[in-house]
Design a protein around this motif. Structure first.
Motif, PDB file in Angstrom:
ATOM      1  N   GLU A 144       0.810  -1.212   0.000  1.00  0.00           N
ATOM      2  CA  GLU A 144       0.000   0.000   0.000  1.00  0.00           C
ATOM      3  C   GLU A 144       0.846   1.266   0.000  1.00  0.00           C
ATOM      4  O   GLU A 144       0.323   2.362  -0.142  1.00  0.00           O
ATOM      5  N   GLN A 145       2.160   1.105   0.190  1.00  0.00           N
ATOM      6  CA  GLN A 145       3.095   2.227   0.264  1.00  0.00           C
ATOM      7  C   GLN A 145       2.672   3.215   1.353  1.00  0.00           C
ATOM      8  O   GLN A 145       2.607   4.421   1.143  1.00  0.00           O
ATOM      9  N   CYS A 146       2.387   2.660   2.531  1.00  0.00           N
ATOM     10  CA  CYS A 146       1.925   3.481   3.661  1.00  0.00           C
ATOM     11  C   CYS A 146       2.800   3.230   4.880  1.00  0.00           C
ATOM     12  O   CYS A 146       3.134   2.084   5.202  1.00  0.00           O
ATOM     13  N   LEU A 147       3.121   4.319   5.582  1.00  0.00           N
ATOM     14  CA  LEU A 147       3.836   4.241   6.846  1.00  0.00           C
ATOM     15  C   LEU A 147       2.831   4.381   7.981  1.00  0.00           C
ATOM     16  O   LEU A 147       2.021   5.310   7.993  1.00  0.00           O
ATOM     17  N   PHE A 148       2.883   3.436   8.929  1.00  0.00           N
ATOM     18  CA  PHE A 148       1.978   3.459  10.083  1.00  0.00           C
ATOM     19  C   PHE A 148       2.801   3.637  11.357  1.00  0.00           C
ATOM     20  O   PHE A 148       3.647   2.799  11.685  1.00  0.00           O
ATOM     21  N   VAL A 149       2.556   4.733  12.054  1.00  0.00           N
ATOM     22  CA  VAL A 149       3.231   5.012  13.330  1.00  0.00           C
ATOM     23  C   VAL A 149       2.167   5.379  14.345  1.00  0.00           C
ATOM     24  O   VAL A 149       1.307   6.231  14.080  1.00  0.00           O
ATOM     25  N   ASN A 150       2.205   4.737  15.493  1.00  0.00           N
ATOM     26  CA  ASN A 150       1.191   4.937  16.541  1.00  0.00           C
ATOM     27  C   ASN A 150      -0.228   4.737  15.997  1.00  0.00           C
ATOM     28  O   ASN A 150      -1.150   5.494  16.312  1.00  0.00           O
ATOM     29  N   LYS A 151      -0.351   3.729  15.126  1.00  0.00           N
ATOM     30  CA  LYS A 151      -1.642   3.328  14.547  1.00  0.00           C
ATOM     31  C   LYS A 151      -2.257   4.393  13.638  1.00  0.00           C
ATOM     32  O   LYS A 151      -3.450   4.383  13.354  1.00  0.00           O
ATOM     33  N   LYS A 152      -1.425   5.315  13.165  1.00  0.00           N
ATOM     34  CA  LYS A 152      -1.894   6.346  12.242  1.00  0.00           C
ATOM     35  C   LYS A 152      -1.031   6.350  10.988  1.00  0.00           C
ATOM     36  O   LYS A 152       0.170   6.058  11.046  1.00  0.00           O
ATOM     37  N   ILE A 153      -1.648   6.698   9.856  1.00  0.00           N
ATOM     38  CA  ILE A 153      -0.893   6.811   8.609  1.00  0.00           C
ATOM     39  C   ILE A 153      -0.087   8.107   8.630  1.00  0.00           C
ATOM     40  O   ILE A 153      -0.617   9.181   8.925  1.00  0.00           O
ATOM     41  N   VAL A 154       1.193   7.984   8.320  1.00  0.00           N
ATOM     42  CA  VAL A 154       2.079   9.146   8.259  1.00  0.00           C
ATOM     43  C   VAL A 154       2.387   9.430   6.792  1.00  0.00           C
ATOM     44  O   VAL A 154       2.843   8.552   6.058  1.00  0.00           O
ATOM     45  N   ARG A 155       2.123  10.632   6.359  1.00  0.00           N
ATOM     46  CA  ARG A 155       2.324  10.986   4.960  1.00  0.00           C
ATOM     47  C   ARG A 155       3.807  11.170   4.632  1.00  0.00           C
ATOM     48  O   ARG A 155       4.541  11.829   5.374  1.00  0.00           O
ATOM     49  N   LEU A 156       4.218  10.619   3.503  1.00  0.00           N
ATOM     50  CA  LEU A 156       5.584  10.776   3.009  1.00  0.00           C
ATOM     51  C   LEU A 156       5.539  11.415   1.628  1.00  0.00           C
ATOM     52  O   LEU A 156       4.624  11.132   0.844  1.00  0.00           O
ATOM     53  N   ASP A 157       6.534  12.260   1.331  1.00  0.00           N
ATOM     54  CA  ASP A 157       6.596  12.766  -0.036  1.00  0.00           C
ATOM     55  C   ASP A 157       7.269  11.705  -0.916  1.00  0.00           C
ATOM     56  O   ASP A 157       7.727  10.664  -0.424  1.00  0.00           O
ATOM     57  N   ASN A 158       7.341  11.944  -2.208  1.00  0.00           N
ATOM     58  CA  ASN A 158       7.832  10.921  -3.140  1.00  0.00           C
ATOM     59  C   ASN A 158       9.271  10.493  -2.847  1.00  0.00           C
ATOM     60  O   ASN A 158       9.592   9.299  -2.868  1.00  0.00           O
ATOM     61  N   HIS A 159      10.133  11.457  -2.573  1.00  0.00           N
ATOM     62  CA  HIS A 159      11.530  11.131  -2.283  1.00  0.00           C
ATOM     63  C   HIS A 159      11.653  10.346  -0.984  1.00  0.00           C
ATOM     64  O   HIS A 159      12.435   9.385  -0.905  1.00  0.00           O
ATOM     65  N   GLU A 160      10.909  10.748   0.025  1.00  0.00           N
ATOM     66  CA  GLU A 160      10.948  10.034   1.304  1.00  0.00           C
ATOM     67  C   GLU A 160      10.471   8.591   1.144  1.00  0.00           C
ATOM     68  O   GLU A 160      11.088   7.660   1.666  1.00  0.00           O
ATOM     69  N   ARG A 161       9.366   8.425   0.406  1.00  0.00           N
ATOM     70  CA  ARG A 161       8.824   7.078   0.189  1.00  0.00           C
ATOM     71  C   ARG A 161       9.806   6.209  -0.595  1.00  0.00           C
ATOM     72  O   ARG A 161      10.095   5.066  -0.216  1.00  0.00           O
ATOM     73  N   ASP A 162      10.354   6.758  -1.668  1.00  0.00           N
ATOM     74  CA  ASP A 162      11.274   5.978  -2.505  1.00  0.00           C
ATOM     75  C   ASP A 162      12.539   5.605  -1.730  1.00  0.00           C
ATOM     76  O   ASP A 162      13.062   4.492  -1.869  1.00  0.00           O
ATOM     77  N   PHE A 163      13.026   6.542  -0.946  1.00  0.00           N
ATOM     78  CA  PHE A 163      14.241   6.296  -0.159  1.00  0.00           C
ATOM     79  C   PHE A 163      13.990   5.211   0.892  1.00  0.00           C
ATOM     80  O   PHE A 163      14.782   4.272   1.043  1.00  0.00           O
ATOM     81  N   LEU A 164      12.876   5.319   1.611  1.00  0.00           N
ATOM     82  CA  LEU A 164      12.565   4.340   2.642  1.00  0.00           C
ATOM     83  C   LEU A 164      12.364   2.952   2.035  1.00  0.00           C
ATOM     84  O   LEU A 164      12.851   1.944   2.573  1.00  0.00           O
TER      85      LEU A 164
END
Length: 224
Positions: A144-164
């Protein structure tokens, strides 16, 4: 995990269907039962069950035909075939379709349980491939290309997502600066740009997830 699993069961013999449904519900699984292949396919499309148990002899669309139809686009759903037949052609087809098991009827409770255990292990492995956990609660879902922290979705920009994602897909080793430049930036990457990216991403992640290896690159620390 059992309570969260959805099972689709297709069997046109009433007594057998009722007995198996009762056994599955006793194991705390959520069961939808149908009597033919057409109904089974509709339920599959609607609910996308974790496990499908099909009798080969169900009418309209038999079990193997339905399994073949599902496998065209779905390689992950766990499919079990049950039948009275020992037809070699059926057995070979079951192997070709990557089915979990070919169970001969009458299916014993022990055989059913052991086959479901295989399904559960397969599903756990699939989950581990998709969800990359940083600790017991926080994770990144690659599908889903989603980051979950403390049970919430954290938004990432394109560079952050690709890097992670680059770090996560190579979590067993250091990812070199040259790889980051090639895959994240189309043009030449500046040291200031990568530091800024990592600094902003670290603010969104749990502590100590991204490790810098001096003059070499970066590594991600995950639980699994």
């Amino acid at each position: 995990m059992l309570k969260s699993l959805n099972v689709l069961y297709a069997e046109n013999e009433d007594i057998i269907r009722e007995n198996v449904v009762e056994a599955l519900e006793f194991m705390s699984m959520k069961v939808t039962s149908v009597t033919n292949g057409e109904e089974a396919y509709k339920e599959y499309l609607k609910n996308k069950p974790d496990i499908i148990i099909l009798d080969i002899e169900i009418p309209i669309c038999n079990g193997l035909e339905l399994a073949e139809k599902i496998r065209i686009k779905d390689k992950d759903t766990q499919i079990i075939i049950a039948t009275k037949s020992t037809n070699l052609e059926y057995l070979l087809k079951a192997v070709e379709l990557n089915l979990v098991k070919y169970l001969l009827k009458p299916v014993s409770l022990n055989d059913l349980k052991s086959t479901l255990t295989i399904c559960i292990d397969n599903l756990k492995y699939k989950s581990e491939r998709i969800n990359k956990y940083f600790n017991d609660n926080d994770y990144y879902n690659l599908s889903e290309q989603c980051l979950f922290v403390n049970k919430k979705i954290v938004r990432l920009d394109n560079h952050e997502r690709d890097f992670l994602e680059l770090l996560l897909r190579n979590h067993k080793r250091i990812v070199f600066y040259s790889e980051i430049e090639k895959q994240i930036w189309k043009n030449k990457m500046s040291s200031a740009a990568i530091r800024s990216l990592v600094r902003n991403l670290r603010k969104k992640l749990p502590d100590n997830v991204i490790e810098n290896v001096s003059k070499t690159g970066y590594k991600v620390i995950i639980k699994n």
